[in-house]
Design an enzyme around this catalytic site. Structure first.
Site, mmCIF file in Angstrom:
data_model
loop_
_atom_site.group_PDB
_atom_site.id
_atom_site.type_symbol
_atom_site.label_atom_id
_atom_site.label_comp_id
_atom_site.label_asym_id
_atom_site.label_seq_id
_atom_site.Cartn_x
_atom_site.Cartn_y
_atom_site.Cartn_z
ATOM 1 N N CYS A 1 0.831 -1.204 0.000
ATOM 2 C CA CYS A 1 0.000 0.000 0.000
ATOM 3 C C CYS A 1 0.868 1.258 0.000
ATOM 4 C CB CYS A 1 -0.921 0.001 1.212
ATOM 5 S SG CYS A 1 -2.062 -1.408 1.207
ATOM 6 N N ASP A 2 0.316 2.332 -0.557
ATOM 7 C CA ASP A 2 1.022 3.605 -0.585
ATOM 8 C C ASP A 2 0.537 4.512 0.545
ATOM 9 O OD1 ASP A 2 -1.470 4.566 -1.476
ATOM 10 O OD2 ASP A 2 -0.839 4.616 -3.567
ATOM 11 N N LEU A 3 0.940 5.759 0.547
ATOM 12 C CA LEU A 3 0.571 6.693 1.612
ATOM 13 C C LEU A 3 -0.929 6.920 1.711
ATOM 14 C CD1 LEU A 3 3.393 9.376 1.315
ATOM 15 C CD2 LEU A 3 3.036 7.730 3.151
ATOM 16 N N ILE B 1 -3.998 2.666 0.011
ATOM 17 C CA ILE B 1 -4.515 1.737 -1.005
ATOM 18 C C ILE B 1 -3.337 1.063 -1.707
ATOM 19 C CG2 ILE B 1 -6.676 2.988 -1.325
ATOM 20 C CD1 ILE B 1 -5.489 4.240 -3.859
#
Length: 136
Positions: free
Chosen positions: A17-19, A22
């Site tokens: 997941c990213d910041l 998601i």
């Protein structure tokens, strides 16, 4: 309706997941590739053994449409069906969130074979994939 020939259940890991919380878009390509490799294994074909024999299936083009994001811990099902177009095998791969069956990604992956360093049709794949080809 598409006639899927293979399904693989997976789960999102935190580090994918990213910041925004998601799944980072690049990870969907990993999910699609893992699904294709597991499909090959399910029909008795080893990706590593192919390479040792001088047969390298490679991705020529990918088209992905992102529909619904996945989040950490989400379970999802990656499904595929395929067609043959000339010397290409085209995999239609869709990912669905398991909790509500929402479409996450719709993709088309065009693959070709390099046999002993040359772009070529693969008799092995023609034989192995014959029962799974979808004419739609």
């Amino acid at each position: 309706m598409n006639q899927y020939i293979y399904e693989l259940e997976m789960k999102v890991r935190d580090y994918e997941c990213d910041l925004q919380g998601i799944v980072n878009n690049a990870n969907y390509q990993h999910y699609l590739e893992h699904t294709r490799h597991e499909f090959l294994t399910s029909v008795g074909v080893s990706f590593a053994a192919l390479h040792e024999q001088g047969v390298d299936p490679v991705v020529a083009r990918i088209n992905m449409a992102f529909k619904t994001p996945l989040k950490s811990g989400d379970k999802f099902i990656s499904k595929l069906f395929m067609k043959k177009e000339g010397i290409k095998y085209v995999f239609y791969q869709d990912i669905f969130r398991k909790s509500d069956n929402k479409v996450v990604v719709k993709s088309t992956v065009e693959t070709v074979c390099v046999v002993n360093g040359r772009l070529s049709d693969s008799e092995l794949f023609n034989n192995v994939f014959a029962p799974y080809l979808n004419d739609r």
